[in-house]
Design a protein around this motif. Structure first.
Motif, short mmCIF file in Angstrom:
data_model
loop_
_atom_site.label_atom_id
_atom_site.label_comp_id
_atom_site.label_asym_id
_atom_site.label_seq_id
_atom_site.Cartn_x
_atom_site.Cartn_y
_atom_site.Cartn_z
N ILE A 1 0.84 -1.20 0.00
CA ILE A 1 0.00 0.00 0.00
C ILE A 1 0.88 1.25 0.00
O ILE A 1 0.72 2.16 -0.82
N VAL A 2 1.87 1.27 0.89
CA VAL A 2 2.70 2.47 1.00
C VAL A 2 3.42 2.74 -0.32
O VAL A 2 3.31 3.81 -0.91
N PHE A 3 4.16 1.72 -0.80
CA PHE A 3 4.96 1.96 -1.99
C PHE A 3 4.12 1.96 -3.28
O PHE A 3 4.39 2.70 -4.20
N GLY A 4 3.10 1.13 -3.29
CA GLY A 4 2.23 1.09 -4.47
C GLY A 4 1.57 2.44 -4.70
O GLY A 4 1.60 2.99 -5.80
N VAL A 5 1.00 3.00 -3.64
CA VAL A 5 0.31 4.28 -3.78
C VAL A 5 1.32 5.40 -4.06
O VAL A 5 1.12 6.24 -4.94
N LEU A 6 2.44 5.35 -3.33
CA LEU A 6 3.45 6.39 -3.50
C LEU A 6 3.92 6.46 -4.96
O LEU A 6 3.84 7.50 -5.61
N PHE A 7 4.38 5.31 -5.48
CA PHE A 7 4.88 5.30 -6.86
C PHE A 7 3.75 5.58 -7.86
O PHE A 7 3.98 6.20 -8.90
N GLY A 8 2.56 5.12 -7.52
CA GLY A 8 1.42 5.36 -8.41
C GLY A 8 1.13 6.85 -8.54
O GLY A 8 0.93 7.36 -9.64
N VAL A 9 1.14 7.54 -7.40
CA VAL A 9 0.86 8.98 -7.42
C VAL A 9 1.99 9.72 -8.15
O VAL A 9 1.75 10.59 -9.00
N ILE A 10 3.23 9.31 -7.85
CA ILE A 10 4.37 9.96 -8.52
C ILE A 10 4.23 9.81 -10.04
O ILE A 10 4.37 10.77 -10.80
N ALA A 11 3.92 8.57 -10.46
CA ALA A 11 3.79 8.33 -11.90
C ALA A 11 2.69 9.18 -12.49
O ALA A 11 2.83 9.74 -13.58
N ALA A 12 1.57 9.32 -11.76
CA ALA A 12 0.44 10.10 -12.28
C ALA A 12 0.83 11.58 -12.40
O ALA A 12 0.53 12.24 -13.38
N VAL A 13 1.50 12.05 -11.36
CA VAL A 13 1.86 13.46 -11.34
C VAL A 13 2.85 13.77 -12.48
O VAL A 13 2.75 14.80 -13.13
N PHE A 14 3.78 12.83 -12.69
CA PHE A 14 4.77 13.05 -13.75
C PHE A 14 4.37 12.35 -15.04
O PHE A 14 5.22 11.88 -15.78
N LYS A 15 3.12 12.26 -15.29
CA LYS A 15 2.63 11.51 -16.44
C LYS A 15 3.35 11.90 -17.73
O LYS A 15 3.47 13.07 -18.05
N GLY A 16 3.87 10.87 -18.40
CA GLY A 16 4.52 11.13 -19.68
C GLY A 16 5.99 11.47 -19.55
O GLY A 16 6.75 11.38 -20.50
N LYS A 17 6.43 11.88 -18.35
CA LYS A 17 7.85 12.20 -18.16
C LYS A 17 8.64 10.90 -17.97
O LYS A 17 8.08 9.83 -17.83
N TRP A 18 9.98 11.05 -17.93
CA TRP A 18 10.80 9.84 -17.84
C TRP A 18 10.56 9.08 -16.55
O TRP A 18 10.58 7.86 -16.50
N LEU A 19 10.26 9.80 -15.45
CA LEU A 19 10.03 9.13 -14.17
C LEU A 19 8.82 8.21 -14.27
O LEU A 19 8.83 7.05 -13.82
N ASP A 20 7.77 8.72 -14.90
CA ASP A 20 6.56 7.92 -15.11
C ASP A 20 6.90 6.69 -15.96
O ASP A 20 6.51 5.57 -15.64
N ARG A 21 7.67 6.92 -17.01
CA ARG A 21 8.01 5.80 -17.90
C ARG A 21 8.79 4.73 -17.17
O ARG A 21 8.54 3.54 -17.33
N VAL A 22 9.77 5.17 -16.36
CA VAL A 22 10.57 4.19 -15.61
C VAL A 22 9.66 3.40 -14.66
O VAL A 22 9.70 2.16 -14.62
N ILE A 23 8.83 4.12 -13.92
CA ILE A 23 7.96 3.43 -12.95
C ILE A 23 7.04 2.44 -13.67
O ILE A 23 6.94 1.27 -13.28
N VAL A 24 6.42 2.91 -14.74
CA VAL A 24 5.49 2.03 -15.45
C VAL A 24 6.23 0.83 -16.05
O VAL A 24 5.75 -0.31 -15.98
N GLY A 25 7.42 1.09 -16.59
CA GLY A 25 8.19 0.00 -17.20
C GLY A 25 8.59 -1.06 -16.18
O GLY A 25 8.35 -2.25 -16.37
N VAL A 26 9.16 -0.59 -15.07
CA VAL A 26 9.58 -1.53 -14.02
C VAL A 26 8.37 -2.32 -13.51
O VAL A 26 8.42 -3.53 -13.31
N THR A 27 7.28 -1.59 -13.32
CA THR A 27 6.06 -2.22 -12.83
C THR A 27 5.60 -3.35 -13.74
O THR A 27 5.23 -4.42 -13.27
#
Lengths: 341, 586, 342
Positions: free
Chosen positions: A136-162
């Motif tokens: 819950i802690v890390f899932g939500v944290l990374f999920g929110v980060i990815a949403a906030v940085f949607k389309g940026k490299w951080l989002d891409r890395v998170i989505v890719g690793v996921t």
């Protein structure tokens, strides 16, 4: 509201009974369980004895009736009345009483199913709680980060690793952590369950870390994606646009409006996932040899220990049902529209 | 590993219980423990695979490794086999003052208890405890719980106890144990196994010449304290009379147990040849994967330095056993043999059976199973660890298969073979693949029938009840006590009339009057050498008639931690590592 | 029927495909088609502009071709996943030669212990894994869609009944049931239904149980879609001209559901590929010698330090399959459902 709750609970009880029936029919239609405990040198006579003493010669309807009765008021073992009464006279201490809700008696393990489940539940609950917190802690944290940085490299890395983590089978991750991280490279102590009573909170946590991580990784990957989707969706709602239009800062918009709307359904989902885990994390427990309900299931299955399997299925089903009802009622409490549906 | 996997294949675990051996045997002659460096104290851990222990109640103890360990830790028998690398050890007294006396060449046996023997609660062990212990093996509910073995079930009734004052009374079927048995049958039982002072006398229907050896191996003749009785609820409890006692109230069949010193035990009643009892604590720890166990022992860190495993190193880990580990690895012979049973009901033509035998690529099977570390191709169901062991003519066939001979025997026929095997591991599948290739070369049409390890009912029942009959199936066996009697009759003697599944181990329903006759003669003979000769003749007759397809005599391949001393797989422990002499190096 | 977002997926074995379904699809109709271009044209345009998804689609297409080719190549003798080569194995059971025994005849080396060709096994394994997963997905989708339409269209008892059935199935602990039922159901399949034991029976079991536990979430999603469709004019029109229920359900409603069905299928399938692997580990899927990605991986996992190529090749392929199918499913959904631009 109360009427809604009562209705949900009643439906839940009916569902549980239906489940008990399905499970019972499925497992007892399989044939005479006595053969599997009769052992080596199983003469026909010995087989007949066991069949009779444990009541497997009775019609299945009778056996089901006794089982449900046992759930309601408890029961005594061995099942055969004549044998049990003889035993009651000669050695009353040998009659095994199983309190309601009696889930059965395992001939193979010489233990009531209730006791078996009570014995193995703490490990499963520990792993489930630990894993739940991580995911819950890390899932939500990374999920929110990815949403906030949607389309940026951080989002891409998170989505890719996921995506990759999500695709890795649990047994692969678990075996890797155990055989390489813990045993071969000694980067982490060999995972061993230590109860809080025996070793204190710290040792309990250390012992649980690798299995909990194995279990949490998959869920974490899933929750990153769900959180990201929920947040993105709520951020596209009209009221968010209104909030932005009002001139609220992006932070206030995100945390006060966006997240709140996104997280409510997420948490109820998580509640159900957690309940499902209480049946035991079968693969994780098997990989790490953790003595929880999942490993109990694996071993009972290997030993054809049907009473324990049946008990586990019923308990797990009841946990999921209870979680469902609680979440439903909470939802109805939050959202009045639900009560009417 | 295979025996473990096979055992797990079905709840009806049929591979043998104990193999104790007197005969010459092969590789890795175990070096005797250096007693000079033996040290007292420390914690010794045994890593075994989860779910291998069927019970800790003496009537629930069932599998070889359990018997080996509990004999040394908590349950003393009337007799015992000593800790020794010797291949032909003599049985020695344990609870009894001698190894038993008989006046009629084995029909009655008497044992007298030593003085000063105590249960862990401090009470004295009496003759009544011996009587009570044996009576429990007649109770269906107790035996069912653990799948344990009572004397009744041996040797097709040959070893039944009888009441000498009323020999026609059918004790074996009438008596249902001390918990529910009728007073009348209880009285008959107490005369069949009678007490006088501290001496117990057993009366058998037929002579049982090697009973003292069987008593060392089987737990049925062990004492049991009546006040400890809680029926099936005792399946995982231990009431010790040995040097250790169980910590906590029950043994966890999925996690294991810890054994600590038993203060009521007096070493003066025991012999250091049987139990040295050096570690202060012995832990039996279960891990659900043989691979993980091997990895831990290879890594050799922390408490695992003082750990060992009674499991064979699984073949997928062989390549990790590098030369620098050689001081912690030990090979020994094993009482287990692997063979195929042939369904004599479907393959009635001996020529077809012999063609199947000839076409079998035993060498390939050994290689697929792990090579020479795993076992050696053989021609019989008897392990070379059994006294009186003799190869059959089948050993002369080329181990890689004699396709020409098979083709000649088949004479152009292409019989269909449905081959069943327990679907427990990649190795089992690989073995099946090898067999299939050999047979197909000879002209057989082969269908593989893998049977899941969690099949309900278990493997051997499935084999007998599959809708399309199984023609041959994978099997394994080890002797219950060190005798050809515990191998040959169970496998090739005809099943009793009306049996729907194999009694003993004759699941292929092999039946041959010549073989039966020879076995009967051997039963009646009293001279051990003559018995062995007759049984070997019976086995030879069965083998050349195609009763079974021999594959291999297994080996053991163990690894242990760097602080484990006195590691010795021996006859007394069925070639499992003998806990009696192991110690923790400082 | 419960208004909850579908949860309760079992991470370890049956990853519930709803994990990847966006909330928009659950109970809320996607708004399709109000512009002059047809929805399909719009979707295709969106789809084509998404390079990531296009790449995934190409990879998936390659898998499908490879999977279809495998049985042909095996029959033709080009691939032989069963022939053992004991001469290629050393005394430790490892392949002779470097990198797991790579040679011209065995481009990915041979299997330790017995020497079967690794490439052939992985290739046919991929084929069988995809076949099993696709069959299970079709099973789940067909049952789920039929019941979902019925539940969504009929307002009374059928809806309630199906709703309760969904609840009932979802409250069974799936992993536990898959495990516990395997021995029983396989025996039943071979005994009563006379399905040949071995691979056929085991594959049937996996397809059967994955389908049985998979349809309820499909039903929920489809029902949600149907609820909004049934208020549309063309349904009323069909009703007015006296169309039978059967015609209404399957001629009028079903064609409007192809988008969510396609998306669901692409998302369920990789989840089932993973599930098959997990079941293999528990020993209840198709057994060797018949290869599947799952049973190859369960065996190869023990060779991490001794035969790295054999260890990594099946794992890599499995991850690649699951990732590309998921990417394709995501892309399809984004293309077909403009509401969730991600």
């Amino acid at each position: 509201m109360i009427a809604f709750a009562i209705r949900r609970i009643l439906v839940g009880i009916v569902l549980l009974l239906a489940m008990v029936l399905v499970v019972f029919v499925l497992f007892f239609a399989a044939g005479n369980p006595a053969r599997d405990v009769c052992g080596k040198y199983c003469t026909p006579q010995k087989l007949a004895n066991i069949t009779q003493v444990y009541g497997y010669d009775k019609p299945i309807t009778y056996q089901f009736g006794q089982f449900v009765k046992g759930l309601a008021v408890g029961r005594d073992y061995p099942v055969d009345d004549k044998y049990r009464e003889a035993l009651q006279k000669s050695n009353p201490s040998l009659v095994i009483h199983c309190d309601a809700p009696c889930l059965g008696y395992s001939l193979r393990s010489a233990i009531t199913v209730n006791d078996a489940i009570a014995k193995y539940a703490p490990v499963t609950i520990s792993i489930a709680v630990y894993a739940f917190i991580i995911w819950i802690v890390f899932g939500v944290l990374f999920g929110v980060i990815a949403a906030v940085f949607k389309g940026k490299w951080l989002d891409r890395v998170i989505v890719g690793v996921t995506l990759v983590v999500y695709a890795l089978p649990t047994f692969f991750v678990g075996t890797f952590l155990l055989q390489f991280i813990a045993i071969r490279w000694k980067l982490f102590p060999y995972p061993r369950y230590v109860s809080i009573a025996d070793g204190g909170v710290f040792n309990w946590l250390i012992g649980l870390t690798l299995p909990a991580m194995t279990l949490a990784l998959f869920y974490m990957a899933a929750y990153v994606r769900i959180t990201r989707a929920f947040v993105l969706e709520s951020l596209s709602e009209d009221y968010i646009r209104t909030a932005r239009a009002k001139g609220l800062t992006e932070r206030v918009v995100l945390f006060k409006h966006g997240l709140r709307a996104a997280l409510t359904p997420l948490l109820s989902m998580a509640g159900l996932d957690f309940a499902a885990l209480l049946a035991g994390a079968v693969i994780t427990e098997a990989v790490f040899s953790y003595q929880g309900l999942g490993l109990l299931a694996v071993i009972s299955n290997r030993n054809s220990d049907l009473p324990i399997l049946i008990g586990l299925v019923i308990v797990a089903g009841a946990a999921v049902l209870a979680a469902n009802i609680i979440v439903d009622i909470l939802y109805a409490f939050v959202d009045p529209r639900v009560r009417l549906s | 590993m295979m025996e473990k996997l096979l055992l797990r294949a079905g709840a009806v675990a049929l591979t043998g219980v104990v193999a104790v051996s007197l005969a010459a045997c092969s590789s890795g002659g175990a070096a005797p423990a250096k007693t000079s460096s033996a040290q007292k104290g420390g914690t010794l851990t045994s890593l075994d695979v989860t779910g291998e222990y069927s019970g800790t109640d003496p009537v629930g103890v069932y599998l070889g490794v359990e018997i080996a360990n509990f004999r040394r830790l908590v349950y003393r028998g009337l007799t015992a086999l000593p800790i020794t690398a010797e291949k032909n050890p003599k049985v020695v007294p344990d609870l009894a003052t001698d190894t038993g006396t008989t006046k009629d060449q084995g029909k009655t046996w008497s044992f007298t208890l030593k003085k000063g023997l105590k249960w862990q609660d401090g009470k004295e062990i009496t003759c009544a405890d011996l009587q009570y212990g044996l009576s429990r093996s007649y109770d269906a509910s107790l035996v069912a719980a653990g799948g344990g073995v009572g004397l009744t079930y041996f040797g097709d009734g040959s070893y039944n106890l009888i009441d000498p004052s009323d020999p026609s009374y059918k004790l074996a079927t009438e008596y249902t144990g001390p918990l529910t048995g009728k007073a009348e049958s209880q009285a008959h039982f107490e005369k069949a196994a009678s007490c006088s002072g501290s001496t117990i006398t057993y009366h058998f229907q037929n002579a049982w010449a090697d009973f003292p050896t069987a008593a060392a191996a089987l737990f049925s003749t062990d004492p049991y304290e009546k006040s400890f009785e809680k029926g099936t609820a005792n399946l995982f409890t231990v009431n010790s009379n040995g040097p250790y006692k169980l910590k906590g109230s029950t043994f966890d069949q999925n996690a294991g147990g810890t054994f600590e010193r038993n203060s009521a035990y007096s070493a003066s009643t025991d012999s250091p040849d049987v139990r040295k009892a050096l570690p202060d604590i012995v832990k039996l720890e279960f891990v659900d994967s043989p691979e993980t166990i091997t990895e831990r022992l290879i890594a050799d860190s922390g408490t695992d330095q003082a750990a060992y495993s009674p499991l064979n190193i699984p073949s997928d880990k062989y390549s990790q056993i590098t030369p620098d580990l050689s001081s912690r690895v030990k090979t020994s012979t094993s009482p287990y043999t692997r063979f195929l049973e042939i369904n004599s009901k479907t393959i009635t033509d001996p020529d077809v059976r012999n063609a199947l035998i000839a076409a079998t690529d035993k060498a390939g099977v050994v290689k697929a199973s792990g090579g020479s570390k795993w076992g050696t191709a053989n021609g019989t169901t008897v392990s070379s660890a059994i006294p009186g062991f003799q190869e059959t003519a089948l050993n002369k066939i080329n181990p890689s298969g004699d396709i020409n001979k098979a083709k000649k025997l088949l004479a152009g026929k292409t019989p269909e073979i449905r081959y069943a095997f327990p679907d427990t591991s990649t190795v089992a599948e690989q073995v099946a693949a090898v067999l299939q290739q050999g047979w197909e070369k000879a002209g057989f049409k082969v269908t593989l029938v893998p049977i899941a390890k969690d099949a309900k009912p278990g493997y051997y029942v499935q084999v007998g009840t599959d809708p399309k009959p199984i023609d041959a199936f994978f099997a394994g066996w080890a002797a219950d006590w060190p005798s050809l009697f515990a191998v040959i009759p169970p496998i090739v003697q005809s099943n009793p009339k009306g049996a729907t599944f194999g009694v003993g181990f004759n699941y292929g329903f092999y039946s041959n009057s010549k073989v039966d006759g020879l076995i009967k003669q051997a039963n009646n003979a009293t001279d051990p050498t003559k018995q062995q000769k007759l049984l070997n003749e019976a086995n030879e007759a069965a083998a050349t008639d195609g009763a079974f397809v021999p594959l291999a005599n297994q080996n053991n391949y163990y690894i242990y931690g760097s602080k484990v001393g006195g590691f010795l797989p021996d006859v007394a422990s069925s070639y499992y590592p003998d806990l009696g002499g192991m110690y923790v190096k400082k | 029927m419960s208004t909850l977002p579908p949860g309760g997926f079992q991470a370890e074995v049956t990853a519930n495909q709803t994990t990847f379904a966006t909330p928009a699809e659950d109970g809320v109709a996607a708004s399709i088609g109000i512009t002059s271009r047809t929805p399909a044209q719009l979707a295709w345009k969106r789809f084509r502009s998404d390079r990531k998804t296009m790449a995934a689609a190409v990879i998936v297409a390659i898998y499908v071709v490879l999977a279809l080719l495998a049985p042909v190549l095996v029959a033709a003798g080009v691939l032989d996943p069963y022939l053992t080569h004991q001469n290629l194995i050393d005394s430790n059971g490892l392949p002779v030669g470097s990198f797991g025994g790579i040679s011209a005849a065995h481009p990915l080396g041979v299997e330790p212990g017995i020497g079967r060709d690794t490439l052939s096994r992985i290739w046919l394994g991929l084929s069988l894994s995809l076949f099993i997963s696709a069959s299970a997905a079709v099973f789940a989708i067909v049952v789920g869609v039929v019941l979902g339409i019925i539940a969504g269209m009929s307002r009374r008892w059928a809806d309630t009944l199906i709703g309760r059935l969904v609840d009932l199935v979802l409250c069974f602990p799936q992993t536990l049931m898959l495990l516990a039922l395997s021995g029983l159901v396989v025996t039943w399949l071979t005994g009563t239904l006379r399905i040949p034991s071995g691979t056929t029976a085991q594959a049937t079991y996996v397809i059967f149980v994955l389908g049985i536990f998979g349809w309820p979430s499909v039903t929920r999603i489809i029902r949600g879609q149907v609820l909004s469709l049934r208020e549309r004019e063309f349904i009323d029109a069909a009703r007015l001209i006296g169309a039978s229920n059967g015609r209404l359900y399957f001629k009028e409603v079903l064609p409007n559901l192809w988008a969510p069905i396609l998306v669901q299928f692409t998302l369920i399938l990789p989840a089932y590929v993973s599930a098959e692997a997990a079941l293999s580990y528990l020993g209840i899927s198709v057994k060797v010698p018949t290869p599947t990605l799952g049973n190859i991986l369960s065996a190869s996992i023990q060779y991490g330090s001794s035969d790295f190529l054999y260890f990594i090749a099946p794992a890599f392929l499995l991850v690649l399959v699951v990732v590309s199918f998921n990417l394709l499913g995501d892309g399809l959904r984004d293309a077909l459902d403009p509401r969730t631009q991600r």
